[in-house]
Scaffold this motif. Sequence first.
Motif, PDB file in Angstrom:
ATOM      1  N   VAL A 109       1.435  -1.358   0.526  1.00 45.39           N
ATOM      2  CA  VAL A 109       0.096  -0.112  -0.181  1.00 45.39           C
ATOM      3  C   VAL A 109       0.804   1.070   0.019  1.00 45.39           C
ATOM      4  CG1 VAL A 109      -1.437   1.678   1.112  1.00 45.39           C
ATOM      5  CG2 VAL A 109      -1.989  -1.071   1.311  1.00 45.39           C
ATOM      6  N   VAL A 110       1.951   1.173   1.131  1.00 46.07           N
ATOM      7  CA  VAL A 110       2.847   2.222   1.338  1.00 46.07           C
ATOM      8  C   VAL A 110       3.616   2.440  -0.266  1.00 46.07           C
ATOM      9  CG1 VAL A 110       4.874   2.949   2.020  1.00 46.07           C
ATOM     10  CG2 VAL A 110       3.193   2.551   3.167  1.00 46.07           C
ATOM     11  N   ILE A 111       3.854   1.178  -1.244  1.00 47.33           N
ATOM     12  CA  ILE A 111       4.514   1.902  -2.313  1.00 47.33           C
ATOM     13  C   ILE A 111       4.137   2.410  -3.727  1.00 47.33           C
ATOM     14  CG2 ILE A 111       5.522  -0.156  -4.197  1.00 47.33           C
ATOM     15  CD1 ILE A 111       7.133  -1.569  -2.158  1.00 47.33           C
ATOM     16  N   VAL A 114       3.401   6.232  -2.905  1.00 48.74           N
ATOM     17  CA  VAL A 114       4.751   6.577  -3.894  1.00 48.74           C
ATOM     18  C   VAL A 114       5.071   6.577  -4.821  1.00 48.74           C
ATOM     19  CG1 VAL A 114       6.975   6.380  -3.562  1.00 48.74           C
ATOM     20  CG2 VAL A 114       5.996   6.444  -0.954  1.00 48.74           C
ATOM     21  N   ILE A 115       4.205   5.860  -5.359  1.00 52.63           N
ATOM     22  CA  ILE A 115       4.465   5.052  -7.259  1.00 52.63           C
ATOM     23  C   ILE A 115       3.570   6.372  -7.300  1.00 52.63           C
ATOM     24  CG2 ILE A 115       3.597   4.579  -9.365  1.00 52.63           C
ATOM     25  CD1 ILE A 115       5.164   2.218  -7.134  1.00 52.63           C
ATOM     26  N   LYS A 116       2.369   6.208  -6.842  1.00 48.64           N
ATOM     27  CA  LYS A 116       0.541   7.469  -7.599  1.00 48.64           C
ATOM     28  C   LYS A 116       1.480   9.013  -7.673  1.00 48.64           C
ATOM     29  CE  LYS A 116      -3.814   8.640  -6.775  1.00 48.64           C
ATOM     30  NZ  LYS A 116      -4.251   8.721  -7.663  1.00 48.64           N
ATOM     31  N   LYS A 121      10.425   6.197 -11.129  1.00 52.00           N
ATOM     32  CA  LYS A 121      11.633   6.278 -12.054  1.00 52.00           C
ATOM     33  C   LYS A 121      12.996   5.818 -10.652  1.00 52.00           C
ATOM     34  CE  LYS A 121      11.406   9.350 -15.546  1.00 52.00           C
ATOM     35  NZ  LYS A 121      11.612  10.903 -15.783  1.00 52.00           N
ATOM     36  N   TRP A 122      12.558   5.998  -9.888  1.00 53.15           N
ATOM     37  CA  TRP A 122      13.031   5.417  -8.201  1.00 53.15           C
ATOM     38  C   TRP A 122      12.978   4.187  -7.790  1.00 53.15           C
ATOM     39  CZ3 TRP A 122      10.699   2.856  -4.581  1.00 53.15           C
ATOM     40  CH2 TRP A 122       9.042   2.613  -3.729  1.00 53.15           C
ATOM     41  N   ILE A 123      11.673   3.801  -8.668  1.00 54.49           N
ATOM     42  CA  ILE A 123      12.187   2.058  -8.740  1.00 54.49           C
ATOM     43  C   ILE A 123      13.255   1.039  -9.068  1.00 54.49           C
ATOM     44  CG2 ILE A 123      10.980  -0.346  -9.417  1.00 54.49           C
ATOM     45  CD1 ILE A 123       8.294   1.068  -8.787  1.00 54.49           C
TER      46      ILE A 123
END
Length: 291
Positions: A109-111, A114-116, A121-123
């Motif tokens: 859920v947190v990930i 963050v993606i939203k 790109k951070w991934i």
Amino acid sequence: MNLVYGIQDKPKFPQLLVFAFQQVLAILAATIAVPAIIGNGMSQSAALFGAGIGTIVYQLFTKFRSPVYLGSSFAFLGSMGAAFAGAVSTAAGHVGLIIGAIFAGLVYVVIAAVIKFVGVKWIEKLMPAAVIGPTVAIIGLSLAGAAVNDLNKAPAGGSSYVAIICGLVTLAVVMLCSVFGKKTLKMIPFIIGILAGYLTATIFTLIGMASGNEALLVIDFSAFANMKWVPDFTFVTAFKGFGDIDASYIATIAVAYIPVAFVVFAEHVADHKNLSSIIESDLLEEPGLHR
């Protein structure tokens, strides 16, 4: 690489049923293997039930646009073992599994949040191919021993060598269909392979029954005679274990599950990249499409 079906194509309904059945068979083994490996009274029926409910929920959230069957992840085997090892009772261990699943779910859920808001790109910086590849490989290699042990299993009195022959026949047929099969056969290698392996095992068993040779009895037909139509959902014992847990045990579960959740996330990233490369390759080969 050309896809058998294009991005916007949809197979006919009879073909969809066949493909769906193969997907169930492909994930079924992993789903029922996890309870068998962990033990502690875990129910394979409960695992299948949970996978089915999870699949329905997933399909509702994705509006049935992602034809995926959800199964078990072997990455959490160590975490599940830790949940029982650190528990004062089996019921408390089942509670630990539930708490661990909640922790893993919160990580995703947190990930997702963050993606939203930040993007993806951070991934790629956090989990490049050099990290994801070995991670997924280690998970697979760590399960090699379990695969070999399962291949050696045969009913009481049955020969492990005969069981190995049946397993190798299954593997060979799946590989041949995947590499040399034409269209439909190439798309349903698991179904053909499992049928071939089970047919081989049936032939050995029938010969053993006719000749009285117990070594050839690799199928235990008594399981069908004693089949339960109402399975035992042993996970309900978790409701008896809430009084046996404390803050230190919950902290142990968090340490065991949260890091592994990131590992499974790496698997998802790898799968997404592989699928994206296949789709991109297919689109670029379409007439009139260029970079």
